[in-house]
Enzyme design. Structure first.
Site, PDB file in Angstrom:
ATOM      1  N   ARG A 213      -3.333   8.545  11.661  1.00 54.33           N
ATOM      2  CA  ARG A 213      -4.762   8.356  11.945  1.00 54.33           C
ATOM      3  C   ARG A 213      -5.201   9.260  13.098  1.00 54.33           C
ATOM      4  O   ARG A 213      -4.357   9.718  13.872  1.00 54.33           O
ATOM      5  CB  ARG A 213      -4.985   6.887  12.337  1.00 54.33           C
TER       6      ARG A 213
ATOM      7  N   ARG B 244       0.846  -1.204   0.000  1.00 52.63           N
ATOM      8  CA  ARG B 244       0.000   0.000   0.000  1.00 52.63           C
ATOM      9  C   ARG B 244       0.878   1.249   0.000  1.00 52.63           C
ATOM     10  O   ARG B 244       1.955   1.241   0.606  1.00 52.63           O
ATOM     11  CB  ARG B 244      -0.873   0.064   1.254  1.00 52.63           C
TER      12      ARG B 244
ATOM     13  N   ASP C 135      -9.192   4.731  14.678  1.00 51.19           N
ATOM     14  CA  ASP C 135      -7.894   4.277  14.152  1.00 51.19           C
ATOM     15  C   ASP C 135      -7.967   4.034  12.646  1.00 51.19           C
ATOM     16  O   ASP C 135      -6.938   3.820  12.004  1.00 51.19           O
ATOM     17  CB  ASP C 135      -7.427   3.004  14.878  1.00 51.19           C
ATOM     18  N   ASN C 136      -9.167   4.072  12.082  1.00 53.61           N
ATOM     19  CA  ASN C 136      -9.317   3.917  10.639  1.00 53.61           C
ATOM     20  C   ASN C 136      -9.695   5.237   9.971  1.00 53.61           C
ATOM     21  O   ASN C 136     -10.235   5.257   8.870  1.00 53.61           O
ATOM     22  CB  ASN C 136     -10.387   2.865  10.323  1.00 53.61           C
TER      23      ASN C 136
HETATM   24  P1  AMP Z   1      -8.782  -3.158  11.372  1.00 54.18           P
HETATM   25  O1  AMP Z   1     -10.152  -3.398  11.884  1.00 54.18           O
HETATM   26  O2  AMP Z   1      -8.421  -4.002  10.170  1.00 54.18           O
HETATM   27  O3  AMP Z   1      -8.489  -1.720  11.130  1.00 54.18           O
HETATM   28  O4  AMP Z   1      -7.780  -3.679  12.507  1.00 54.18           O
HETATM   29  C1  AMP Z   1      -7.782  -3.197  13.840  1.00 54.18           C
HETATM   30  C2  AMP Z   1      -6.453  -3.489  14.496  1.00 54.18           C
HETATM   31  O5  AMP Z   1      -6.180  -4.876  14.541  1.00 54.18           O
HETATM   32  C3  AMP Z   1      -5.278  -2.829  13.790  1.00 54.18           C
HETATM   33  O6  AMP Z   1      -4.409  -2.334  14.766  1.00 54.18           O
HETATM   34  C4  AMP Z   1      -4.677  -3.975  13.013  1.00 54.18           C
HETATM   35  O7  AMP Z   1      -3.321  -3.761  12.762  1.00 54.18           O
HETATM   36  C5  AMP Z   1      -4.945  -5.165  13.911  1.00 54.18           C
HETATM   37  N1  AMP Z   1      -5.054  -6.432  13.152  1.00 54.18           N
HETATM   38  C6  AMP Z   1      -6.054  -6.822  12.343  1.00 54.18           C
HETATM   39  N2  AMP Z   1      -5.812  -8.036  11.829  1.00 54.18           N
HETATM   40  C7  AMP Z   1      -4.623  -8.445  12.318  1.00 54.18           C
HETATM   41  C8  AMP Z   1      -3.822  -9.613  12.162  1.00 54.18           C
HETATM   42  N3  AMP Z   1      -4.189 -10.636  11.375  1.00 54.18           N
HETATM   43  N4  AMP Z   1      -2.669  -9.676  12.836  1.00 54.18           N
HETATM   44  C9  AMP Z   1      -2.267  -8.671  13.629  1.00 54.18           C
HETATM   45  N5  AMP Z   1      -2.972  -7.547  13.819  1.00 54.18           N
HETATM   46  C10 AMP Z   1      -4.138  -7.427  13.181  1.00 54.18           C
HETATM   47 MG    MG Z   2      -7.287  -0.405  10.749  1.00 57.53          MG
END
Ligand code: AMP
Ligand code: MG
Length: 478
Positions: free
Chosen positions: A177, A170, A246-247
């Site tokens: 954020r 990416r 965070d998104n």
């Molecule tokens: P997201 O909902 O995808 O924005 O993820 C929320 C948080 O969980 C972020 O801090 C991501 O980096 C972490 N996260 C999501 N999936 C994984 C994964 N498979 N391994 C490690 N961290 C994850």
């Molecule tokens: Mg995220």
């Protein structure tokens, strides 16, 4: 530029140590390139021929690190579904460095200090979704992070069952954020907070660097950009699905593609995220959630700016949002000018689309050829009266236009996409890819890149969504 000529910089690493954690990518087994994005390569000044090389596979797989690479994960916090989580961070995205102002990340390249219980991997299906969708948003003219390449592998990753791991390289002009600010504010680390604000200003709002009250103007910019992004999502019919802080990008970009969806039939209350039981992040809630998230950012910025000043800007959010939404919708309607009165026409239409369960994208594409003959539009809904009533109003409103019908059509066809990557379309490409056929990924990339063109070959994706796939929900598991 050849890959071996790349020299990366790492401006984020100049921030205090607290802001990041140095970590090396863990390459996937038996990796191969599924798709590479030539226009992003151009932005990075990487030669097209390089995208076909073995070295490129190693580069995207994190095995080959160009000169200057100093890989790291960023920390952040965030409000997830309204609850504050004090430490999140790049759990599976590893930053590899900056080229031409674009920061590159390998999503799915292994664990970091912020992985919590996660494996740091990304599976093929979610990687295809992120890769294609970020290009689709760009094609639609909506601010977004982008991607240079999609890498497949034979690496097994366990979710509900064994799946294949993948990596998306990416790129973004900013990965900061709202939650990055919340992290330091919560820990009362105000020196770091200020350094981060300075960094974000240089990165995304450089015209503010010498402003006296720069943190105030910085917040004003973020409020404006967020309002604009929300208006863009609403106008195109995009539901992000996980609008945790965070998104939320400090630069106003669409970021972190998870269980998102484009609307099939227009439904204000549509919830794309299966885990979003109460519809906090439903389609219709997005503008309000944008405001809620800005308030969380406002609290985090309080050590840097007087609260009354921040509140003053916050109070303008709704107006910024409505102004932009009105502008975008009036373009979708083919109006030469717009005023607040047109909001009634918009609301009236949305009520009709909702009541008749009309496909949102198809409606506007069909309207883009409307010349007084109502047949094609009436065919989109079961009952004719509500649509006829609205078209009566629309006809009257069009009388104020000064452009010709032909000119209006031409403009509308460049405003109302023929194609959006609905979930059922993406799923078709994912199902084929799981069987080793990546042809549909290529095809969808083509329409994502230029969603306004006719692409007659792909006509079947321009119609209504098959009944069994309409307005489905997606799980977060990725
Ligand atoms: P997201 O909902 O995808 O924005 O993820 C929320 C948080 O969980 C972020 O801090 C991501 O980096 C972490 N996260 C999501 N999936 C994984 C994964 N498979 N391994 C490690 N961290 C994850
Ligand atoms: Mg995220």
């Amino acid at each position: 530029m050849k890959l071996n000529e790349i020299k990366l910089t790492n401006p984020y690493l100049n921030l205090p140590d607290e802001c990041h954690d140095r970590v090396k990518p863990a390459p996937l087994n038996e990796a191969f390139i599924i798709h590479a994005n030539e226009s992003v390569a151009e932005l990075l000044d990487i030669d097209k021929e390089e995208l076909k090389s073995e070295a490129f596979v190693s580069f995207v797989n994190g095995a080959l690190q160009p000169e200057g690479s100093d890989t790291f994960a960023m920390c952040y916090a965030g409000h997830q579904f309204g609850f504050f989580v004090e430490r999140l961070g790049d759990g599976r995205a590893i930053n590899i460095g900056t080229l031409n102002g674009l920061h590159m990340q390998l999503k799915g390249a292994g664990q970091t200090k912020y992985s919590r219980s996660g494996d740091g991997r990304a599976v093929l299906r979610s990687s295809i979704r992120e890769y294609l969708m970020s290009e689709a948003m760009h094609g639609l003219g909506i601010e977004t992070t982008r991607a240079l390449a999609l890498l497949g592998s034979k690496h097994s990753v366990f979710r509900q069952e064994w799946e294949k791991g993948a990596i998306v390289l990416r790129v973004s002009p900013s990965w900061v954020r709202f939650g990055t600010f919340e992290y330091f504010a919560h820990k009362k680390k105000y020196k770091e907070l200020e350094a981060l604000a300075d960094y974000a200003i240089v990165e995304s709002y450089p015209h503010l660097v010498d402003e006296e009250n720069k943190y105030f103007y910085f917040f004003a910019e973020v409020v404006g950009k967020t309002a604009r992004l929300m208006a863009e999502w609403q106008a195109v019919g995009f539901n992000h699905g996980v609008m945790n802080t965070d998104n939320m990008s400090i630069a106003g970009l669409t970021i972190d593609y998870g269980p998102y969806a484009f609307l099939d039939e227009y439904d204000f209350n549509y919830i794309c995220n299966h885990t979003d039981q109460y519809g906090r992040y439903s389609f219709g809630s997005q503008p309000n959630v944008g405001e809620w998230n800005l308030r969380a950012l406002m609290v985090a910025l309080a050590p840097l700016v007087k609260t009354e000043e921040l509140e003053k800007i916050m109070g303008k959010y709704s107006k910024f949002y409505m102004q932009h939404y009105l502008l975008l919708m009036s373009k979708k309607f083919g109006l030469d000018t717009h005023s607040d009165e047109d909001l009634n026409l918009i609301k009236h239409l949305l009520g009709v689309l909702q009541g008749l369960s009309v496909d949102y994208t198809l409606f506007f594409r069909t309207l883009s050829r409307y010349d007084g003959d109502r047949k094609a539009l009436l065919k989109l809904g079961l009952y004719h009266t509500p649509m006829n009533d609205w078209l009566d109003d629309y006809d009257i409103r069009l009388e104020k236009n000064t452009s010709t019908t032909q000119q209006r059509h031409a403009k509308m066809l460049k405003t109302n996409p023929k194609y959006v990557l609905k979930n059922y379309i993406l799923q078709e490409a994912i199902d084929a890819a799981e069987e080793g056929d990546y042809g549909l990924v290529d095809d969808l990339f083509t329409i994502a890149h230029d969603p306004y063109a006719e692409h007659e070959k792909f006509e079947r994706w321009a119609g209504t969504t098959p009944e069994e796939f309409k307005n489905r929900k997606l799980s977060c598991s990725s």
